[in-house]
Write a protein that holds these residues in place. Sequence first.
Motif, mmCIF file in Angstrom:
data_model
loop_
_atom_site.group_PDB
_atom_site.id
_atom_site.type_symbol
_atom_site.label_atom_id
_atom_site.label_comp_id
_atom_site.label_asym_id
_atom_site.label_seq_id
_atom_site.Cartn_x
_atom_site.Cartn_y
_atom_site.Cartn_z
ATOM 1 N N GLN A 9 0.838 -1.193 0.000
ATOM 2 C CA GLN A 9 0.000 0.000 0.000
ATOM 3 C C GLN A 9 0.872 1.241 0.000
ATOM 4 O O GLN A 9 1.935 1.268 0.624
ATOM 5 C CB GLN A 9 -0.927 -0.007 1.216
ATOM 6 N N GLY A 10 0.386 2.271 -0.676
ATOM 7 C CA GLY A 10 1.152 3.514 -0.784
ATOM 8 C C GLY A 10 1.438 4.148 0.561
ATOM 9 O O GLY A 10 2.583 4.405 0.931
ATOM 10 N N ASN A 11 0.385 4.409 1.320
ATOM 11 C CA ASN A 11 0.547 4.990 2.655
ATOM 12 C C ASN A 11 0.653 3.844 3.654
ATOM 13 O O ASN A 11 -0.354 3.348 4.157
ATOM 14 C CB ASN A 11 -0.634 5.895 2.994
ATOM 15 N N SER A 12 1.843 3.428 3.893
ATOM 16 C CA SER A 12 2.069 2.240 4.717
ATOM 17 C C SER A 12 1.684 2.472 6.171
ATOM 18 O O SER A 12 2.171 3.374 6.837
ATOM 19 C CB SER A 12 3.536 1.819 4.634
ATOM 20 N N PHE A 13 0.813 1.602 6.653
ATOM 21 C CA PHE A 13 0.417 1.617 8.065
ATOM 22 C C PHE A 13 1.635 1.334 8.948
ATOM 23 O O PHE A 13 1.827 1.970 9.989
ATOM 24 C CB PHE A 13 -0.675 0.563 8.281
ATOM 25 N N TYR A 14 2.451 0.395 8.499
ATOM 26 C CA TYR A 14 3.635 0.040 9.285
ATOM 27 C C TYR A 14 4.634 1.187 9.339
ATOM 28 O O TYR A 14 5.318 1.369 10.346
ATOM 29 C CB TYR A 14 4.293 -1.204 8.685
ATOM 30 N N GLY A 15 4.714 1.964 8.276
ATOM 31 C CA GLY A 15 5.606 3.121 8.286
ATOM 32 C C GLY A 15 5.229 4.111 9.366
ATOM 33 O O GLY A 15 6.095 4.661 10.061
ATOM 34 N N SER A 19 7.490 5.038 12.749
ATOM 35 C CA SER A 19 7.816 6.437 13.024
ATOM 36 C C SER A 19 7.483 6.806 14.465
ATOM 37 O O SER A 19 8.286 7.433 15.162
ATOM 38 C CB SER A 19 7.061 7.339 12.051
ATOM 39 N N ARG A 20 6.320 6.398 14.928
ATOM 40 C CA ARG A 20 5.897 6.755 16.295
ATOM 41 C C ARG A 20 6.690 5.988 17.353
ATOM 42 O O ARG A 20 6.996 6.540 18.407
ATOM 43 C CB ARG A 20 4.401 6.480 16.457
ATOM 44 N N LYS A 318 0.485 1.110 24.070
ATOM 45 C CA LYS A 318 -0.421 2.270 24.065
ATOM 46 C C LYS A 318 -0.315 3.021 22.737
ATOM 47 O O LYS A 318 -1.317 3.501 22.197
ATOM 48 C CB LYS A 318 -0.081 3.190 25.236
ATOM 49 N N ILE A 319 0.897 3.118 22.215
ATOM 50 C CA ILE A 319 1.111 3.807 20.936
ATOM 51 C C ILE A 319 0.476 3.015 19.805
ATOM 52 O O ILE A 319 -0.230 3.562 18.948
ATOM 53 C CB ILE A 319 2.619 3.979 20.677
ATOM 54 N N ILE A 320 0.717 1.707 19.788
ATOM 55 C CA ILE A 320 0.189 0.852 18.723
ATOM 56 C C ILE A 320 -1.332 0.838 18.745
ATOM 57 O O ILE A 320 -1.991 0.911 17.694
ATOM 58 C CB ILE A 320 0.765 -0.571 18.852
ATOM 59 N N LYS A 321 -1.894 0.773 19.938
ATOM 60 C CA LYS A 321 -3.349 0.764 20.062
ATOM 61 C C LYS A 321 -3.948 2.061 19.508
ATOM 62 O O LYS A 321 -4.977 2.052 18.827
ATOM 63 C CB LYS A 321 -3.738 0.586 21.534
#
Length: 354
Positions: A9-15, A19-20, A318-321
């Motif tokens: 996918q273009g806007n990668s969720f994992y990216g 980053s966070r 907490k960040i991932i959620k």
Amino acid sequence: MSAPKFSSQGNSFYGELRSRINEYFQEAGKPSTGNYKLYFKAVVLVLSWVGFYIHLVFFTPGTWLALTESVIMGGLTAAIGFNVMHDGSHGSFSRKEWVNKLAGLSLNFLGANVFMWNTKHNVIHHTYTNIDEIDDDIDARPFLRLCSTQRHRKIHRYQHIYGWFAYSLLYLYWVFFTDYKKYFTQKVGSMPLMKMKPKDHISFWGFKVIHAVVYMALPIYMVGFLPWLTGFLVMGLFAGLVLTLVFQLAHTVEHTHFPVPNELNKLEDEWAIHQIKTTANFATKNKLITWWVGGLNYQIEHHLFPKISHIHYPAISKIIKKVCEENGIVYIEYPRMRIALGSHAAYLKAMGQA
């Protein structure tokens, strides 16, 4: 079955996730690997195992105390695997590579083999989680049916009852059968094993001999065959139950997915979303369980960031959620152990139906 491909996918969720998480560690000013708390826990677990081993083998306590200590040794065996070997094999125990390798080698002392584990777990399971015919961890056939694409047998209608006993056999089955099966077939399920170097062959057989001496020959010589057999089975069965439950509660519960590749052998989701859909957290409100199982009750965090030590999982969860909420992705969590066990039992019963 050939390995399927993930969607890109273009806007990668994992990216966004990376980053966070990177931002969190930069702001906290600490490494993503283990710290003194993990090293202290590792020392406590290993010394406790050695202490109970010495007491059982060389001082031979009474029957009931010996059985109790055998159960504790089973729990310690699982705990060393979770806390020391697991982080070490993923390279997250320490910033020093040689320390990670040493931590990973603890699996060899416990009777299994870290080379086989790295292919089975780090490469296959962490990439193709819950994909039937690829992920060897959901292949317990013919005894258990763990996803709807597997063949149903009449005995499976009772698997929610007998499954718990079958789980306790994992450690013994692993050490005395599946390691050798992988070695001689050079496969993990349908997937090829990584090519073994001469040192890997020497390590495999050398540690199997050490395990036979430490776990069998010496105890039999000191306490006799029947006392050894009883204690060894108690230890192995309890270790197997704990090891298996951690996996099952993380992947085979009511809300986890079991994706099937399409006719082009492609999967619907990108890798990170696939990991979240196929994985669940459990007992996240229980600090004792979190300590004992090496944070592997935070399985979502582990699957997304296996090179981050488990001591950071509660914080980064907490960040991932939050990122999942922002992207409309379901974050599967069973905060209480009893809820997770109930969900797994319900799932086993559902899969046991024709």
